[in-house]
Design an enzyme around this catalytic site. Sequence first.
Site, PDB file in Angstrom:
ATOM      1  N   HIS A   1       0.843  -1.211   0.000  1.00 30.19           N
ATOM      2  CA  HIS A   1       0.000   0.000   0.000  1.00 30.19           C
ATOM      3  C   HIS A   1       0.867   1.245   0.000  1.00 30.19           C
ATOM      4  O   HIS A   1       2.079   1.165   0.157  1.00 30.19           O
ATOM      5  CB  HIS A   1      -1.019  -0.007   1.136  1.00 30.19           C
ATOM      6  CG  HIS A   1      -0.449   0.109   2.524  1.00 30.19           C
ATOM      7  ND1 HIS A   1       0.369  -0.847   3.081  1.00 30.19           N
ATOM      8  CD2 HIS A   1      -0.599   1.074   3.477  1.00 30.19           C
ATOM      9  CE1 HIS A   1       0.695  -0.476   4.309  1.00 30.19           C
ATOM     10  NE2 HIS A   1       0.133   0.687   4.568  1.00 30.19           N
TER      11      HIS A   1
ATOM     12  N   HIS B   1      -7.612  -0.764   5.733  1.00 30.31           N
ATOM     13  CA  HIS B   1      -6.586   0.182   6.211  1.00 30.31           C
ATOM     14  C   HIS B   1      -6.451   1.315   5.196  1.00 30.31           C
ATOM     15  O   HIS B   1      -6.489   2.497   5.560  1.00 30.31           O
ATOM     16  CB  HIS B   1      -5.274  -0.568   6.400  1.00 30.31           C
ATOM     17  CG  HIS B   1      -4.111   0.274   6.807  1.00 30.31           C
ATOM     18  ND1 HIS B   1      -4.052   0.952   7.997  1.00 30.31           N
ATOM     19  CD2 HIS B   1      -2.939   0.544   6.177  1.00 30.31           C
ATOM     20  CE1 HIS B   1      -2.899   1.603   8.074  1.00 30.31           C
ATOM     21  NE2 HIS B   1      -2.202   1.378   6.979  1.00 30.31           N
TER      22      HIS B   1
ATOM     23  N   ASP C   1       5.843   4.633   5.078  1.00 29.24           N
ATOM     24  CA  ASP C   1       6.618   3.643   5.831  1.00 29.24           C
ATOM     25  C   ASP C   1       6.621   2.274   5.141  1.00 29.24           C
ATOM     26  O   ASP C   1       7.140   1.305   5.690  1.00 29.24           O
ATOM     27  CB  ASP C   1       6.123   3.537   7.289  1.00 29.24           C
ATOM     28  CG  ASP C   1       4.702   3.024   7.398  1.00 29.24           C
ATOM     29  OD1 ASP C   1       3.810   3.543   6.683  1.00 29.24           O
ATOM     30  OD2 ASP C   1       4.470   2.097   8.194  1.00 29.24           O
ATOM     31  N   HIS C   2       6.050   2.202   3.929  1.00 28.26           N
ATOM     32  CA  HIS C   2       6.085   0.969   3.126  1.00 28.26           C
ATOM     33  C   HIS C   2       6.762   1.175   1.762  1.00 28.26           C
ATOM     34  O   HIS C   2       7.368   0.266   1.233  1.00 28.26           O
ATOM     35  CB  HIS C   2       4.667   0.406   2.961  1.00 28.26           C
ATOM     36  CG  HIS C   2       4.089   0.015   4.290  1.00 28.26           C
ATOM     37  ND1 HIS C   2       4.060  -1.279   4.742  1.00 28.26           N
ATOM     38  CD2 HIS C   2       3.597   0.778   5.298  1.00 28.26           C
ATOM     39  CE1 HIS C   2       3.566  -1.297   5.975  1.00 28.26           C
ATOM     40  NE2 HIS C   2       3.276  -0.059   6.336  1.00 28.26           N
TER      41      HIS C   2
ATOM     42  N   HIS D   1       1.451   3.952   1.844  1.00 26.46           N
ATOM     43  CA  HIS D   1       2.006   4.730   2.957  1.00 26.46           C
ATOM     44  C   HIS D   1       3.536   4.784   2.895  1.00 26.46           C
ATOM     45  O   HIS D   1       4.195   3.812   2.523  1.00 26.46           O
ATOM     46  CB  HIS D   1       1.553   4.155   4.296  1.00 26.46           C
ATOM     47  CG  HIS D   1       0.116   4.435   4.595  1.00 26.46           C
ATOM     48  ND1 HIS D   1      -0.646   3.661   5.439  1.00 26.46           N
ATOM     49  CD2 HIS D   1      -0.699   5.433   4.146  1.00 26.46           C
ATOM     50  CE1 HIS D   1      -1.874   4.166   5.503  1.00 26.46           C
ATOM     51  NE2 HIS D   1      -1.934   5.231   4.729  1.00 26.46           N
TER      52      HIS D   1
ATOM     53  N   HIS E   1       4.314  -4.631  10.468  1.00 30.93           N
ATOM     54  CA  HIS E   1       4.811  -3.998  11.698  1.00 30.93           C
ATOM     55  C   HIS E   1       4.959  -5.020  12.820  1.00 30.93           C
ATOM     56  O   HIS E   1       4.187  -5.979  12.914  1.00 30.93           O
ATOM     57  CB  HIS E   1       3.837  -2.911  12.191  1.00 30.93           C
ATOM     58  CG  HIS E   1       3.800  -1.689  11.340  1.00 30.93           C
ATOM     59  ND1 HIS E   1       4.570  -0.582  11.585  1.00 30.93           N
ATOM     60  CD2 HIS E   1       3.075  -1.412  10.235  1.00 30.93           C
ATOM     61  CE1 HIS E   1       4.321   0.356  10.663  1.00 30.93           C
ATOM     62  NE2 HIS E   1       3.410  -0.127   9.829  1.00 30.93           N
TER      63      HIS E   1
ATOM     64  N   ASP F   1      -0.403  -3.854   6.173  1.00 35.20           N
ATOM     65  CA  ASP F   1      -1.040  -3.296   7.376  1.00 35.20           C
ATOM     66  C   ASP F   1      -2.517  -3.672   7.455  1.00 35.20           C
ATOM     67  O   ASP F   1      -3.304  -2.975   8.097  1.00 35.20           O
ATOM     68  CB  ASP F   1      -0.909  -1.761   7.390  1.00 35.20           C
ATOM     69  CG  ASP F   1       0.503  -1.294   7.690  1.00 35.20           C
ATOM     70  OD1 ASP F   1       1.395  -2.133   7.915  1.00 35.20           O
ATOM     71  OD2 ASP F   1       0.715  -0.056   7.693  1.00 35.20           O
TER      72      ASP F   1
HETATM   73 FE    FE Z   1       2.556   0.886   8.090  1.00 33.90          FE
HETATM   74 ZN    ZN Z   2      -0.072   1.740   6.504  1.00 34.37          ZN
END
Ligand code: FE
Ligand code: ZN
Length: 240
Positions: free
Chosen positions: A55, A113, A59-60, A57, A170, A132
């Site tokens: 996805h 999400h 942090d990915h 985001h 995570h 996530d």
């Molecule tokens: Fe994340």
């Molecule tokens: Zn995420």
Amino acid sequence: MITAQPVAILSDNYAWLLRCTASGAAAIVDPAEPAPVAAAIDAAGGRLDLILLTHHHGDHIAGTDEIRARYGAKVVGAAADAHRLPKLDQAVAEGDSVALGAARAQVLETPGHTRGHISFYFPDGGVLLCGDTLFSLGCGRLLEGTAAEMFASLSKFAALPPDTLVCCGHEYTESNARFARHADPANEALTAYAAQVSAWRAAGRPSLPSRLADELAANPFLRAPDVATLADLRARKDKF
Ligand code: FE
Ligand code: ZN
């Protein structure tokens, strides 16, 4: 078959290094921090064929272009989110398959999400990359989707073989366990599994991948029987 190794990045994310044992082909899932990801790839022989994105985001996806440039890997992500992902070489949707050496991943659309969240399932090796959407003993926050969408997404996971290895985005398991035990205090499988997780974390080892069978026994979000129960759990967890 596919093997999966977690690569700890950022504060509590995992990228996942996948390898096809038959061909040596390799992929990285959600490589948001280039240095530790490149170190893991190089330690495994320096080959990278694919970058799989769950996805949009940061942090990915943040390290995607740097890792692509370094290894010449092809980037695979959701067609529905192509406008907010790095440039895709393969844009995929539900039912598509992605070849990694001799193995193939099935693409599952798993919104909740985020709207365009996808997951990758490799039947050969039993590896699920769920980003996530599903966490060990928890699930993702409903940032864009509805509880009904999340319920449908989790139901797709619940139908996979129980020995599936669940590779999440995570390391949230210990904190998820606190809410899970609060929400489902009589669940003895959960109590035992939470103790196991604490022991793993105290020993400095990842709690992931988990086994789907353990999630089905212990994860209250995956065990929710209907949308209303899941919506209530998610709302309570947001305030916990
Ligand atoms: Fe994340
Ligand atoms: Zn995420």
